[in-house]
Motif scaffolding. Structure first.
Motif, PDB file in Angstrom:
ATOM      1  N   GLN A 176       0.784  -1.138  -0.009  1.00 54.53           N
ATOM      2  CA  GLN A 176      -0.060  -0.093  -0.220  1.00 54.53           C
ATOM      3  C   GLN A 176       0.731   1.407  -0.128  1.00 54.53           C
ATOM      4  O   GLN A 176       2.022   1.368   0.542  1.00 54.53           O
ATOM      5  N   ARG A 205       0.050   5.249   0.866  1.00 50.14           N
ATOM      6  CA  ARG A 205      -0.897   6.009   1.457  1.00 50.14           C
ATOM      7  C   ARG A 205      -0.481   7.605   1.018  1.00 50.14           C
ATOM      8  O   ARG A 205       0.471   8.106   0.684  1.00 50.14           O
ATOM      9  N   THR A 206      -1.532   8.316   1.156  1.00 48.33           N
ATOM     10  CA  THR A 206      -1.634   9.782   0.698  1.00 48.33           C
ATOM     11  C   THR A 206      -1.062  10.598   1.993  1.00 48.33           C
ATOM     12  O   THR A 206      -0.622  11.668   1.816  1.00 48.33           O
ATOM     13  N   THR A 253      -7.644   7.598   6.568  1.00 48.05           N
ATOM     14  CA  THR A 253      -8.059   6.572   5.448  1.00 48.05           C
ATOM     15  C   THR A 253      -9.412   6.886   5.266  1.00 48.05           C
ATOM     16  O   THR A 253      -9.915   6.850   4.055  1.00 48.05           O
ATOM     17  N   GLU A 294      -9.679   9.286   2.236  1.00 52.08           N
ATOM     18  CA  GLU A 294      -9.335   8.435   1.065  1.00 52.08           C
ATOM     19  C   GLU A 294     -10.465   7.895   0.530  1.00 52.08           C
ATOM     20  O   GLU A 294     -10.653   7.969  -0.802  1.00 52.08           O
ATOM     21  N   HIS A 295     -11.220   7.167   1.296  1.00 54.46           N
ATOM     22  CA  HIS A 295     -12.384   6.373   0.789  1.00 54.46           C
ATOM     23  C   HIS A 295     -13.341   7.354   0.235  1.00 54.46           C
ATOM     24  O   HIS A 295     -14.003   6.949  -0.839  1.00 54.46           O
ATOM     25  N   ARG A 307      -4.352  -7.005   5.649  1.00 50.06           N
ATOM     26  CA  ARG A 307      -5.556  -6.153   5.531  1.00 50.06           C
ATOM     27  C   ARG A 307      -6.410  -6.414   6.243  1.00 50.06           C
ATOM     28  O   ARG A 307      -6.450  -7.699   6.855  1.00 50.06           O
ATOM     29  N   ASP A 351     -14.607   2.421   7.424  1.00 52.67           N
ATOM     30  CA  ASP A 351     -14.087   2.636   5.849  1.00 52.67           C
ATOM     31  C   ASP A 351     -15.173   2.397   4.866  1.00 52.67           C
ATOM     32  O   ASP A 351     -15.334   3.192   3.906  1.00 52.67           O
TER      33      ASP A 351
END
Length: 144
Positions: A32, A34-35, A39, A42-43, A86, A92
């Motif tokens: 993964q 990530r930005t 989370t 992002e979703h 995961r 999420d």
């Protein structure tokens, strides 16, 4: 509102996002990227963008698209159980569903706005430029 090519492009982008969401949801945890954003954000953004592509690409199938994308978000979240590193998260999945809902609401507002104001066509845009000239009394620039 959109030409055939524009609508087709939006559909291609929407389907690309569907495959991208599946890939990013099911890759192992150690792969993964990530930005740095939360989370849930992002979703929300991922599903908001995907839904907007579909809402604009398939304007007559909004109910089917919205229900399908909400179900898709839940299915992908559940499938994360089988992906190494995961885990599935109700929070999420909820963020994803809220992204779909927000995009549906925005697309409805856009549609209502277009129905009230009417679509813009090149002839109408030309009329908008004529109005200030008429008020000034200078008609030589727009008479043919």
């Amino acid at each position: 509102m959109l030409t055939g090519f524009g609508r087709s492009s939006l559909r291609v982008c929407g389907w690309f996002c569907i495959f991208l969401l599946a890939y990013l949801s099911l890759i192992p945890g150690d792969l993964q990227v990530r930005t740095g954003a939360p989370t849930q954000l992002e979703h929300f953004i991922a599903y908001f963008g995907t839904t907007m592509f579909f809402m604009l690409g398939y304007p007559r199938k909004r109910v089917l698209v919205s229900v399908s994308l909400m179900a898709y978000a839940c299915i992908l979240e559940l499938c994360q159980i089988i992906s190494p590193g995961r885990f599935a998260s109700v929070v999420d999945a909820t963020a994803s569903i809220l992204g779909v809902g927000a995009a549906v609401a925005l697309s409805i507002l856009i549609t209502i706005s277009l129905l009230v104001s009417g679509p813009s066509f090149p002839g109408e845009r030309q009329d908008l430029t004529k109005r200030p000239l008429e008020e000034l009394g200078d008609r030589s620039q727009w008479l043919n």
